[in-house]
Design a protein around this motif. Structure first.
Motif, PDB file in Angstrom:
ATOM      1  N   LEU A  86       0.843  -1.191   0.000  1.00  0.00           N
ATOM      2  CA  LEU A  86       0.000   0.000   0.000  1.00  0.00           C
ATOM      3  C   LEU A  86       0.882   1.247   0.000  1.00  0.00           C
ATOM      4  N   GLN A  87       1.111   1.792  -1.172  1.00  0.00           N
ATOM      5  CA  GLN A  87       1.902   3.015  -1.352  1.00  0.00           C
ATOM      6  C   GLN A  87       0.975   4.142  -1.713  1.00  0.00           C
ATOM      7  N   GLY A  88       0.424   4.771  -0.827  1.00  0.00           N
ATOM      8  CA  GLY A  88       1.004   4.947   0.531  1.00  0.00           C
ATOM      9  C   GLY A  88       1.726   6.274   0.541  1.00  0.00           C
ATOM     10  N   HIS A  89       2.839   6.256   1.210  1.00  0.00           N
ATOM     11  CA  HIS A  89       3.647   7.440   1.478  1.00  0.00           C
ATOM     12  C   HIS A  89       5.085   7.181   1.060  1.00  0.00           C
ATOM     13  N   LEU A  90       5.637   8.088   0.232  1.00  0.00           N
ATOM     14  CA  LEU A  90       7.009   7.941  -0.252  1.00  0.00           C
ATOM     15  C   LEU A  90       7.649   9.314  -0.407  1.00  0.00           C
ATOM     16  N   VAL A 140       3.266  -4.679   4.361  1.00  0.00           N
ATOM     17  CA  VAL A 140       1.912  -4.139   4.201  1.00  0.00           C
ATOM     18  C   VAL A 140       1.944  -2.817   3.444  1.00  0.00           C
ATOM     19  N   GLY A 141       2.890  -1.955   3.770  1.00  0.00           N
ATOM     20  CA  GLY A 141       3.007  -0.673   3.095  1.00  0.00           C
ATOM     21  C   GLY A 141       4.180   0.089   3.662  1.00  0.00           C
ATOM     22  N   ASN A 142       4.509   1.196   3.048  1.00  0.00           N
ATOM     23  CA  ASN A 142       5.646   1.976   3.509  1.00  0.00           C
ATOM     24  C   ASN A 142       5.196   3.061   4.473  1.00  0.00           C
ATOM     25  N   GLU A 143       5.466   2.855   5.753  1.00  0.00           N
ATOM     26  CA  GLU A 143       5.219   3.871   6.772  1.00  0.00           C
ATOM     27  C   GLU A 143       3.782   4.390   6.737  1.00  0.00           C
ATOM     28  N   VAL A 144       2.848   3.471   6.539  1.00  0.00           N
ATOM     29  CA  VAL A 144       1.447   3.898   6.493  1.00  0.00           C
ATOM     30  C   VAL A 144       0.968   4.430   7.838  1.00  0.00           C
TER      31      VAL A 144
END
Length: 413
Positions: A86-90, A140-144
């Motif tokens: 889940l991207q999410g935050h990048l 699961v995702g990056n720093e969700v």
């Protein structure tokens, strides 16, 4: 013999993560060639959520095919692949699909329809990847967790119980799609440092196949201690050892999943030295699964609005030329090749008292009594670990971890 894994978070040279919109396998192959030349053994990759699931009921087959092609290309170069879902935050940008925002505003952690759709995306990706021999597992995702509270400007607020339910549901979806793989979740350091944050250290250290640690010294560490400070060079090691206070299994794997050398906190002419020091300190901790550097390639300056430090974090340039930090990491890979990772036990444990509901986590943050005491002990040549206050007198727990001495932060001068 178990040697540590060395890898990189893959940032494409052409188009950054927007490359999923115009996927070019030849460009990806050229990127992967430059990564493999460093001697690394794995990648972490980031499918953009709105690109892969633009509607709650649509998971794009073409996007999934592009992901599989990337994984195959990595395998041809001897690289295993971990996939974030889940991207999410990048890199300061949020990538949430339109069906969760504005007119369709719904809480991504608690809304029944949204949670079902998230779980289906994770299950679909895991299922498609399950047959790939070089597929490690899903994150699961990056720093969700940054979506769940401040300082995010528009958070989907939840409590710790709701965070745990959501994490368990997402991890179960990954396991359903690809049983037995290395599935986990990953938070930025608010989970360890922020008093009121709903994602807790217990979630990080007890759910999933391993504990993920993201170590960034721009969080106040380098500002307080300087580039060469013990706390700065040992920040990743500190987070690894801090995580062990909450782990129920004495030898739970810890993955240093993100760590980088951000300028100006780490000047460019010191990046190689910082890289070497950080890796060696981290690998002086037991049970480290591996080190995955952020990131593979610089961000092209033709792309607008990134924070300045994000442009230059790569081990390689956008022309795929190796930078000093890349050479330093490659040298670490070579030093560790074929070596067994079995550091001596850390016999001194610093007591961590954050309260029964982890409401005093700021004592673990830069400037907090636990953080500063750990840095002082390390500077004195004592290789500390941590133990929760409620376990500090539990002889069985201490023995299982090889701890022979327990120290209160106030006792460290």
């Amino acid at each position: 013999m178990t040697s540590p894994r060395f890898g990189v978070n893959y940032t494409p040279t052409r188009g950054w993560f927007h490359h999923w919109l115009d996927f070019d396998l030849d460009e990806v192959r050229a990127d992967l060639d430059s990564i493999a030349a460093l001697g690394l053994d794995h990648l972490r990759v980031f499918p953009l959520w709105p690109v892969f699931q633009p509607n709650r009921a649509v998971i794009r087959p073409r996007a999934v095919e592009d992901l599989l092609a990337l994984v195959d290309a990595a395998g041809e170069r001897g690289l295993d692949v971990a996939v974030d879902g889940l991207q999410g935050h990048l890199s300061s940008f949020d990538f949430q699909p339109s069906w969760t925002r504005t007119w369709h505003r719904r809480n991504m952690f608690t809304d029944h329809d949204v949670v079902d759709a998230e779980a289906e995306l994770l299950r679909t990706l895991a299922s498609a990847l399950a047959a790939k021999g070089n597929f490690l597992g899903m994150t699961v995702g990056n720093e969700v967790n940054q979506f769940s509270s401040g300082p995010h400007p528009d958070p989907d607020r939840i409590d710790a119980a709701q965070a745990e339910r959501w994490l368990r549901r997402m991890l179960q979806a990954c396991e359903s799609g690809a049983p037995g793989r290395f599935h986990l979740h990953a938070e930025y350091d608010a989970a360890w440092y922020q008093d009121d944050h709903p994602f807790t250290p217990a979630h990080a250290a007890r759910l999933g196949a391993a504990t993920a640690v993201h170590s960034w010294v721009f969080n106040g560490t380098a500002q307080r201690h300087g580039t060469d400070g013990t706390a700065t060079r040992h920040h990743a090691a500190y987070l690894i050892e801090l995580s062990k206070a909450w782990a129920r299994e004495p030898h739970r794997p810890v993955w240093l999943q993100e760590v980088g050398a951000p300028a100006p906190h780490v000047p460019a002419d010191r990046a190689a030295e910082f890289t070497t020091a950080t890796v060696e300190a981290a690998l002086d901790c037991a049970d480290v699964w591996g080190v995955t550097w952020w990131c593979s390639h610089d961000v092209d300056r033709s792309l607008a609005d990134f924070p300045e430090l994000e442009y230059g974090l790569g081990l390689l340039t956008t022309d795929r030329e190796v930078k000093p930090a890349g050479r330093a990491l490659a040298e670490s890979v070579e030093r560790w090749r074929g070596r067994e990772h079995r550091p001596a036990p850390r016999t001194t444990a610093l007591v961590v008292d954050v309260g029964p509901d982890a409401t005093r986590r700021s004592v673990c943050a830069p400037g907090g009594e636990v953080f500063e005491a750990f840095a002082r002990l390390t500077a004195q040549g004592l290789r500390p670990t941590t133990v929760l206050s409620e376990l500090a007198q539990d002889s069985r727990h201490l023995a299982s971890r090889g701890i022979t001495r327990v120290v209160l932060p106030a006792e460290v001068r």
